[in-house]
Design an enzyme around this catalytic site. Structure first.
Site, PDB file in Angstrom:
ATOM      1  N   ASP A   1      -9.962  -5.104  -3.980  1.00 21.16           N
ATOM      2  CA  ASP A   1      -9.287  -4.205  -3.048  1.00 21.16           C
ATOM      3  C   ASP A   1     -10.278  -3.114  -2.662  1.00 21.16           C
ATOM      4  OD1 ASP A   1      -7.685  -2.204  -1.825  1.00 21.16           O
ATOM      5  OD2 ASP A   1      -5.920  -2.908  -2.903  1.00 21.16           O
TER       6      ASP A   1
ATOM      7  N   SER B   1       0.835  -1.203   0.000  1.00 24.44           N
ATOM      8  CA  SER B   1       0.000   0.000   0.000  1.00 24.44           C
ATOM      9  C   SER B   1       0.873   1.257   0.000  1.00 24.44           C
ATOM     10  CB  SER B   1      -0.955  -0.042   1.190  1.00 24.44           C
ATOM     11  OG  SER B   1      -1.983   0.906   1.057  1.00 24.44           O
TER      12      SER B   1
ATOM     13  N   HIS C   1      -7.116  -6.157   0.244  1.00 21.02           N
ATOM     14  CA  HIS C   1      -5.989  -5.209   0.229  1.00 21.02           C
ATOM     15  C   HIS C   1      -4.762  -5.710   0.998  1.00 21.02           C
ATOM     16  CE1 HIS C   1      -3.970  -1.389  -0.149  1.00 21.02           C
ATOM     17  NE2 HIS C   1      -3.824  -1.316   1.160  1.00 21.02           N
TER      18      HIS C   1
END
Length: 256
Positions: free
Chosen positions: A194, A93, A224
């Site tokens: 996600d 991320s 995610h």
């Protein structure tokens, strides 16, 4: 200040091949700990730092910004480069965005990049409202634990501090501008579903980097935080294979 469970940084002294792992926004090293331990068990030198403002309470993150987060991983990378002959950077991320900027800035000092669901844009319309909204509302609901696997939770904040989110959005713009400077081999891993990232972030990374050696991997069963999800073992194995291919000497000399 007391740390959240699993928020402790992780380090392992191993071979002359080093790996730096960067966790995500409002998360902690907990989300990457299995990844880090997998690589450490294969004899690599590993560093997984806790980013400033993370791992305690969300109000602490409110007082930090991207400069603090990037300075931490930059310092860790320089230390790994001092100790290791070859260094790779990895991230999840926002940690993926940090890893990409390290690659852009350090050039040949980074041998390769492995990222999972790299976050390089801020979801709309929230992003456009942040410059004003952050002065009116201190925080909003959290984004941790987007995980398909039942019974698994990510250690992190249940609130997103908006001043810090605004800083993240500015950092993402910097990273997007620097993506053409990323020339290293890239392992780009993305989840099929996600609920945190804006659609197309991985495609944007792929289209803008200058890397000619790019491996894309779809993670069909994960959300995610794929490093704690159903496809985690595949992420770890593919990362190890990626590193072995680019630093083959350690496979013969340094692995246990």
């Amino acid at each position: 200040m007391r740390l959240l469970p699993g928020a402790e940084p992780f380090t392992h002294d191993g071979s002359s091949t080093g790996v730096l792992l960067c966790h995500g926004f409002t998360g902690t090293p907990h989300s990457l700990r299995p990844w880090a331990e997998y690589l450490a068990d294969r004899g690599l030198t590993v560093s997984l730092p806790l980013l400033p403002g993370h791992g305690t309470r969300w109000q602490d993150l409110q007082r930090t910004g991207w400069e603090d987060w990037y300075a931490t991983v930059d310092r860790e990378l320089r230390e790994l480069r001092r100790r290791c002959a070859t260094v790779f950077v990895c991230g999840l991320s926002m940690g993926g965005a940090l890893a990409l900027r390290l690659a852009a800035r350090h050039g040949t000092g980074v041998a390769g990049v492995a990222v999972v669901n790299p976050g390089v844009t801020f979801p709309s319309p929230a992003g456009f409202l942040l410059p004003v909204l952050r002065h009116l509302v201190p925080s909003t609901k959290g984004i941790v634990s987007d995980i398909a696997k039942k019974g698994v939770a990510e250690s992190g904040y249940d609130r997103v501090p908006l001043h810090a989110a605004h800083s993240l959005r500015r950092f993402q713009a910097l990273v997007r501008a620097e993506l053409p400077r990323v020339t290293q081999p890239l392992l780009l891993m993305r989840s099929a579903r996600d609920h945190v990232l804006a659609p197309g972030d991985a495609d944007l990374v792929r289209s803008r980097v200058s890397s000619t050696d790019v491996t894309e991997l779809l993670l069909p069963a994960s959300f995610h935080v794929a490093t704690l999800d159903h496809d985690a073992e595949r992420i770890f194995q593919e990362t190890d294979a990626f590193i072995t291919r680019l630093a083959p000497a350690r496979d013969k000399e340094d692995s246990p």
